[in-house]
Motif scaffolding. Structure first.
Motif, short mmCIF file in Angstrom:
data_model
loop_
_atom_site.label_atom_id
_atom_site.label_comp_id
_atom_site.label_asym_id
_atom_site.label_seq_id
_atom_site.Cartn_x
_atom_site.Cartn_y
_atom_site.Cartn_z
N CYS A 117 12.10 -13.40 17.91
CA CYS A 117 11.69 -13.66 19.06
C CYS A 117 11.22 -12.44 20.04
O CYS A 117 12.35 -11.61 20.22
N LEU A 118 10.14 -12.15 20.39
CA LEU A 118 9.80 -11.10 21.30
C LEU A 118 10.30 -10.97 22.61
O LEU A 118 10.33 -10.23 23.34
N GLU A 119 10.55 -12.24 22.95
CA GLU A 119 11.07 -12.42 24.39
C GLU A 119 12.42 -12.46 24.26
O GLU A 119 13.10 -11.69 25.25
N CYS A 120 13.31 -12.96 23.53
CA CYS A 120 14.89 -12.93 23.45
C CYS A 120 15.31 -11.59 22.93
O CYS A 120 16.40 -11.36 23.13
N LYS A 156 11.01 -0.93 27.14
CA LYS A 156 12.37 -1.15 27.58
C LYS A 156 12.34 -1.56 29.13
O LYS A 156 13.42 -2.04 29.38
N GLU A 157 11.46 -1.39 29.73
CA GLU A 157 11.46 -1.65 31.30
C GLU A 157 11.10 -3.03 31.60
O GLU A 157 11.61 -3.76 32.28
N HIS A 158 9.92 -3.50 30.84
CA HIS A 158 9.44 -4.73 31.10
C HIS A 158 9.61 -5.98 30.01
O HIS A 158 9.21 -7.04 30.14
N THR A 159 10.28 -5.50 28.96
CA THR A 159 10.51 -6.44 27.92
C THR A 159 9.21 -6.98 27.47
O THR A 159 9.35 -8.06 27.22
N ARG A 160 8.13 -6.42 27.45
CA ARG A 160 6.91 -6.95 26.71
C ARG A 160 6.62 -6.05 25.63
O ARG A 160 6.69 -4.74 25.69
N LEU A 161 5.65 -6.67 25.04
CA LEU A 161 4.99 -6.10 23.81
C LEU A 161 4.30 -4.73 24.09
O LEU A 161 3.61 -4.82 24.80
N LEU A 162 4.54 -3.69 23.23
CA LEU A 162 3.78 -2.49 23.19
C LEU A 162 2.32 -2.46 22.60
O LEU A 162 2.33 -2.39 21.26
N PHE A 165 -2.04 2.16 24.14
CA PHE A 165 -1.94 3.43 24.09
C PHE A 165 -2.50 4.21 25.03
O PHE A 165 -3.68 4.25 25.00
N CYS A 166 -1.78 5.20 25.87
CA CYS A 166 -2.68 5.91 26.71
C CYS A 166 -2.86 7.25 26.11
O CYS A 166 -2.12 8.27 25.46
N ARG A 167 -4.21 7.80 26.22
CA ARG A 167 -4.71 8.64 25.58
C ARG A 167 -4.35 10.01 26.33
O ARG A 167 -4.26 11.09 25.74
N ILE A 168 -4.04 9.82 27.53
CA ILE A 168 -3.76 11.21 28.36
C ILE A 168 -2.27 11.45 28.11
O ILE A 168 -2.11 12.83 27.96
N ASP A 169 -1.39 10.46 28.33
CA ASP A 169 0.13 10.89 28.18
C ASP A 169 0.77 10.79 26.98
O ASP A 169 1.82 11.21 26.32
N LYS A 170 -0.29 10.12 25.92
CA LYS A 170 0.05 9.88 24.59
C LYS A 170 1.51 9.23 24.39
O LYS A 170 2.52 9.56 23.52
N VAL A 171 1.38 7.99 24.96
CA VAL A 171 2.53 7.10 24.89
C VAL A 171 2.16 5.63 24.56
O VAL A 171 1.06 5.49 25.09
N LEU A 172 3.11 4.90 24.07
CA LEU A 172 2.72 3.53 23.93
C LEU A 172 3.06 2.85 25.19
O LEU A 172 4.12 3.09 25.94
N LEU A 173 2.43 1.61 25.51
CA LEU A 173 2.54 1.02 26.84
C LEU A 173 2.50 -0.61 26.50
O LEU A 173 1.79 -1.04 25.62
N CYS A 174 3.14 -1.30 27.50
CA CYS A 174 2.93 -2.67 27.61
C CYS A 174 1.82 -2.84 28.46
O CYS A 174 1.26 -2.00 29.23
N ASP A 175 1.35 -4.18 28.66
CA ASP A 175 0.25 -4.33 29.92
C ASP A 175 0.71 -3.96 31.26
O ASP A 175 0.03 -3.55 32.07
N VAL A 176 2.04 -4.45 31.18
CA VAL A 176 2.49 -4.02 32.82
C VAL A 176 2.71 -2.45 33.14
O VAL A 176 2.16 -2.08 34.17
N CYS A 177 2.84 -1.74 32.25
CA CYS A 177 2.70 -0.33 32.19
C CYS A 177 1.63 0.25 32.48
O CYS A 177 1.28 1.19 33.37
N ALA A 178 0.54 -0.33 31.70
CA ALA A 178 -0.60 0.26 31.99
C ALA A 178 -1.41 -0.33 33.54
O ALA A 178 -2.21 0.49 33.85
N SER A 179 -1.06 -1.23 33.94
CA SER A 179 -1.50 -1.84 35.09
C SER A 179 -0.81 -1.07 36.44
O SER A 179 -1.28 -1.34 37.50
N SER A 180 0.22 -0.42 36.08
CA SER A 180 1.21 0.19 37.21
C SER A 180 0.99 1.74 37.13
O SER A 180 0.19 2.21 38.02
#
Length: 564
Positions: A117-120, A156-162, A165-180
């Protein structure tokens, strides 16, 4: 969840512009949906905003906001698609090899998990998975095939699926990270980033192979040139000896000098070529190592591990320009001169000796080739005003520094701890701690100046003592002679120059200075032991040795200088 999402197809969640799954979807007033980055780029520099689909015109540019409903649909769709697309193939392979995921709830004998389970962030066997099929709240959770490292795929911060991918910072993101924190960044779905970077990896691998082949070919050509030159040199020596031994003692003296000079010249050419070949072979070794690493990286099937392992720096090591070096034989015009000398006897003996001496002392094409070689490591050097002595004036473009005669200052004006207080010095803005770099400085008719590189820890307050441990690898020009700053009153070169080239090979511990106009070496510091960052060092000096108000000017490399 699976039944509700089965009515959706991937085509319904594709951006009409990039034809990929929505990344931070936005909606236009006319009701059409696009990736925010795609629509923003589409409207860039356009006087009127129109919908790319229906061409409806908007009087004012719409304030685009991420459509959270569509974003959630995309997230759920990608989550359900994870297993089918084999995104977690690396973990599945582990499971097939004895590293199967086990139920996190079992307390006695751990049973094999059937779902994660991706939520649990937990894996469950058939028995402990039952609440997810029965409880209303748990039914909305996203279940995927069992995974052994769930935490690596979850923010790790939002417990959502990654999933982004941010081409500028070269990091994987969830949708919340991308919107913030990545609102204005170039964010794309993981699948697209994976495709693009694998393509980039393939191109780099092909280029590495091509560069290896080019260098291997260059080595073969250079070895053949040396072999041919050796044969020609032996032939010329034999012919010259045969002709000269028939003459009187004066000719015998010229013969001895000729053989000595030519053998020294050949030896120097061989040593220079051996050094070049050694550098090329080192580059080949580095490129072969790079190719192996690229191949290893290319073998990573797991998209997340691949993106996390993808290097931020350049895929290929810095290499030299092979066209800047070629082997130049020096024997043909000497042989011609010798034949004339034999036929004209004493009248040409003096000319022959002069030519032999010129061959021994003069500058030939190899010096120009060496200057071209170091010039390819040119760096854009600008001055750091924060380090400049108060009596120095820095130009607006930070390319010039001059002594300001008559300027008054006091110790109370010193605000920056990086500022020099006694030496009329200024450092370059950028430091170097590896590899090679080169820059050129125009000094014109100045009567005194200091130029070179300085260690990062060089004292800024108080005097700098002239000794080999001063942290300065600098030449000091005084009227018509050059001294090493670390060894006072010992000239290392005589004469004047207008433009100086400074070349640093950090890894080999070498700092060299060139007269760019004549393509000759002024002086080299060798076997240096660098332990910290190096900064370009400039000191225009005062008027102690005559008018010296002209600036020192950092100039771009003109590769025609000294190479004609």
């Amino acid at each position: 969840m699976a039944s509700s999402m089965s009515l959706l197809s991937e085509e319904q969640l594709l951006c009409p512009i990039c034809l990929d799954v929505f990344a931070r979807p936005v909606s236009t007033p006319c009701g059409h949906n696009f990736c925010m980055a795609c629509l923003t780029a589409y409207w860039k520099d356009k006087p009127v905003c129109r919908c790319p689909i229906c061409k409806e015109t908007f009087e004012t540019r719409p304030d685009l906001k991420v459509n959270t409903f569509i974003s959630e649909l995309v997230l759920q769709f990608v989550s359900l698609k994870v297993t089918d697309a084999h995104i977690w193939s690396s973990d599945q392979q582990q499971a097939g090899c004895g590293g199967a995921a086990l139920c996190d709830i079992c307390t006695d004998t751990k049973q094999k998990a059937v779902k994660s389970c991706l939520e649990c962030l937990s894996s469950y066997c058939d028995v402990h998975l039952e609440p997810h099929h029965r409880a209303a709240g748990l039914k909305r959770h996203t279940l995927v095939d069992p995974l052994t490292s769930l935490e690596d795929r979850i923010c790790k911060e939002h417990t959502r699926l990654l999933i982004l991918f941010c081409r500028i910072d070269k990091v994987l993101l969830c949708d919340v990270c991308a919107s913030s924190r990545h609102v204005d960044h170039d964010v794309v779905p993981v699948q697209r980033a994976h495709r693009e970077m694998r393509a980039l990896l393939g191109e780099a691998e092909d280029r590495a192979q091509q560069m290896i082949q080019e260098r291997q070919q260059k080595v073969r050509v250079m070895k053949e040139s040396v072999k041919q030159s050796e044969k020609e040199t032996k032939d010329v020596i034999a012919n010259s000896v045969q002709d000269l031994t028939a003459l009187v003692s004066e000719i015998q003296r010229s013969q001895t000098e000729l053989v000595k000079v030519m053998e020294e010249k050949q030896k120097a050419a061989e040593e220079e070529t051996d050094g070049f070949i050694s550098s090329v072979e080192q580059e080949i070794a580095k490129l072969q190592t790079t190719r192996v690493k690229l191949e290893e990286l290319k073998q990573i099937e797991d998209q997340f591990n691949f993106l996390q392992s993808f290097p931020n720096s350049s895929l290929l090591p810095h290499t030299m320009d092979l066209s800047t070096f070629s082997f130049n034989s020096h024997v043909h015009h000497i042989e011609k001169s010798l034949r004339k000398s034999v036929s004209q006897l004493r009248m040409l003996l003096s000319k022959m000796n002069a030519e032999i001496k010129q061959l021994s002392d003069g500058t030939d094409a190899s010096s120009s080739a060496m200057l071209r070689y170091v010039q390819q490591y040119e760096q854009d050097v600008v001055l750091d005003p924060a380090t400049a002595h108060p009596l120095l004036v820095i130009s607006g473009d930070r390319k010039q520094v001059r002594y300001a005669m008559g300027s008054g200052w006091s110790e109370y004006q010193i605000l920056d701890p990086k500022m020099f207080t006694e030496h009329l010095a200024v450092l370059g803005h950028r430091s170097f701690s590896s590899s090679k770099f080169y820059f050129e400085v125009f000094v014109g008719e100045k009567t005194e100046w200091c130029l070179g590189v300085a260690a990062a820890s060089i004292p800024r307050r108080g005097p700098l003592f002239r000794n080999p441990h001063s942290g300065l690898w600098v030449l000091w020009f005084l009227v018509n002679k050059f001294e090493s700053f670390g060894v006072p009153n010992v000239p290392v070169h005589l004469g004047k120059v207008e433009k100086v080239g400074v070349f640093v090979d950090y890894d080999r511990g070498q700092v060299s200075f060139y007269d760019v106009q004549t393509a000759t070496l002024i002086h080299s510091f060798t076997e240096c032991f660098f332990t910290e960052e190096l900064y370009p060092y400039f000191n225009p000096c005062d008027n102690e040795y005559g008018s010296n108000l002209d600036p020192m000017i950092i100039v771009p490399v003109s590769r025609s200088s000294g190479t004609e």
